[in-house]
Design an enzyme around this catalytic site. Structure first.
Site, PDB file in Angstrom:
ATOM      1  N   GLU A 120      30.745  40.870  30.571  1.00  0.00           N
ATOM      2  CA  GLU A 120      31.634  41.278  31.664  1.00  0.00           C
ATOM      3  C   GLU A 120      33.098  41.342  31.225  1.00  0.00           C
ATOM      4  OE1 GLU A 120      30.628  42.746  34.212  1.00  0.00           O
ATOM      5  OE2 GLU A 120      30.631  41.337  35.877  1.00  0.00           O
ATOM      6  N   THR A 168      38.031  47.457  38.211  1.00  0.00           N
ATOM      7  CA  THR A 168      38.028  46.000  38.362  1.00  0.00           C
ATOM      8  C   THR A 168      39.338  45.410  37.867  1.00  0.00           C
ATOM      9  OG1 THR A 168      35.635  45.998  38.063  1.00  0.00           O
ATOM     10  CG2 THR A 168      36.753  43.900  37.789  1.00  0.00           C
TER      11      THR A 168
HETATM   12  N1  HSE Z   1      34.722  38.358  41.153  1.00  0.00           N
HETATM   13  C1  HSE Z   1      35.000  39.615  40.523  1.00  0.00           C
HETATM   14  C2  HSE Z   1      36.229  40.216  41.159  1.00  0.00           C
HETATM   15  C3  HSE Z   1      33.832  40.543  40.711  1.00  0.00           C
HETATM   16  O1  HSE Z   1      36.286  40.217  42.385  1.00  0.00           O
HETATM   17  O2  HSE Z   1      37.113  40.672  40.462  1.00  0.00           O
HETATM   18  C4  HSE Z   1      34.095  41.916  40.174  1.00  0.00           C
HETATM   19  O3  HSE Z   1      33.320  42.202  39.082  1.00  0.00           O
END
Ligand code: HSE
Length: 285
Positions: A120, A168
């Site tokens: 990730e 993101t």
């Molecule tokens: N927790 C992460 C965010 C999830 O909100 O940025 C996104 O991949």
């Protein structure tokens, strides 16, 4: 050769930023791995043209390096990239499970989650595990730096994916770095309510527990049509509506019989703002 499937997921659930996640019962990514001297990646499926095949830049390639398990990896995308539905996590999770099996590593769930979370990091800059944990373990998951656990539930959900691409990294950049004590108290109360609701399979408690006033509004402001879609879904009987992961998808929780109306409400809410959207009725998988 080993093949593994891992589901789409929705992270945060409002009050659990980088902590809570749920597995959806569909869609998912399929990852096939074969032993090789060096890792190679072949991408297929939904939005695969946008995903790098360079193993150093691909979540599954990073997982292979992390597990010291070189492989010829084929990824068939069922989860659209940049959707807020854990697309990169699904590939990383399926790769971790498949490679563990291929090389007979015998890794425990927590190690698999940590390896997939490293994947990730190439997408978002952070090795957050709140998507990979439910993608590997299923159910509702809670991640902390010292561990992960899951709760079985089959809560009804509707996920709605507007025809927009989310980043993101950008959605993480807008998150405030500070909060007040009042907001902290509110978030803790919401998170505790949500966890109780998950154990009780109670959509009202879970919906109430999604309420959060620091991260979610900052993210919602990046999503055209979010407010209209949310209001429409609440009017149609959703017990809670929030941003799914980093967005732009929206997640609604509800009683099972309300899913069809809420799916229609979410798409019509986006449509009123001139945005095409696709909603699917699902549940925690
Ligand atoms: N927790 C992460 C965010 C999830 O909100 O940025 C996104 O991949």
């Amino acid at each position: 050769m080993v093949t593994a499937w891992a589901p789409a997921t929705s992270a945060n659930l409002g009050s659990g930023f980088d902590t809570f996640g749920v597995a959806l019962d569909r869609p998912g990514d399929v990852v096939t791995v074969e032993r090789a001297e060096e890792t190679t990646i072949e991408m297929r499926g939904l939005g695969s043209e946008f995903i790098p095949e360079d193993p150093a830049k691909n979540t599954a390639g990073v997982v292979a390096a992390e597990l010291d398990a070189p492989a010829r990896i084929t990824i068939d995308k069922g989860v659209r990239p940049s959707s807020g539905l854990g697309s990169s996590a699904a590939s990383a999770a399926a790769a971790a499970v498949a490679l563990d099996d291929l090389y007979d590593l015998g890794l425990d769930d927590e190690t698999l989650v940590r390896a997939a979370a490293e994947g990730e990091a190439v997408v978002s800059g952070d090795a957050h595990a709140d998507n990979v944990a439910p993608s590997i373990l299923g159910g509702f998951t809670i991640v902390r730096e010292d561990g992960v656990f899951s709760v079985d539930t089959d809560l009804a959900l509707v996920a709605c994916l507007p025809d927009r691409v989310g980043s993101t990294r950008e959605a993480r950049d807008v998150v405030p770095q500070e909060t007040t004590l009042d907001e902290l108290v509110h978030t803790v109360g919401s998170a505790a309510t949500l966890v109780a609701g998950m154990y009780e399979n109670d959509p009202v408690r879970v919906g109430r527990g999604m309420d959060e006033r620091v991260v979610t509004p900052a993210r919602a402001a990046l999503i055209d049509g979010y407010d209209a879609a949310r209001e429409a879904a609440l009017d149609a009987g959703a017990t809670g509506v929030t941003v799914s992961g980093a967005g732009p998808s929206v997640l609604a929780v509800c009683y099972p019989g309300r899913r069809r109306d809420i799916a229609a409400a979410l798409t019509s809410g986006f449509d009123a703002e001139g945005i095409d959207a696709r909603a699917f009725q699902t549940r925690v998988g």
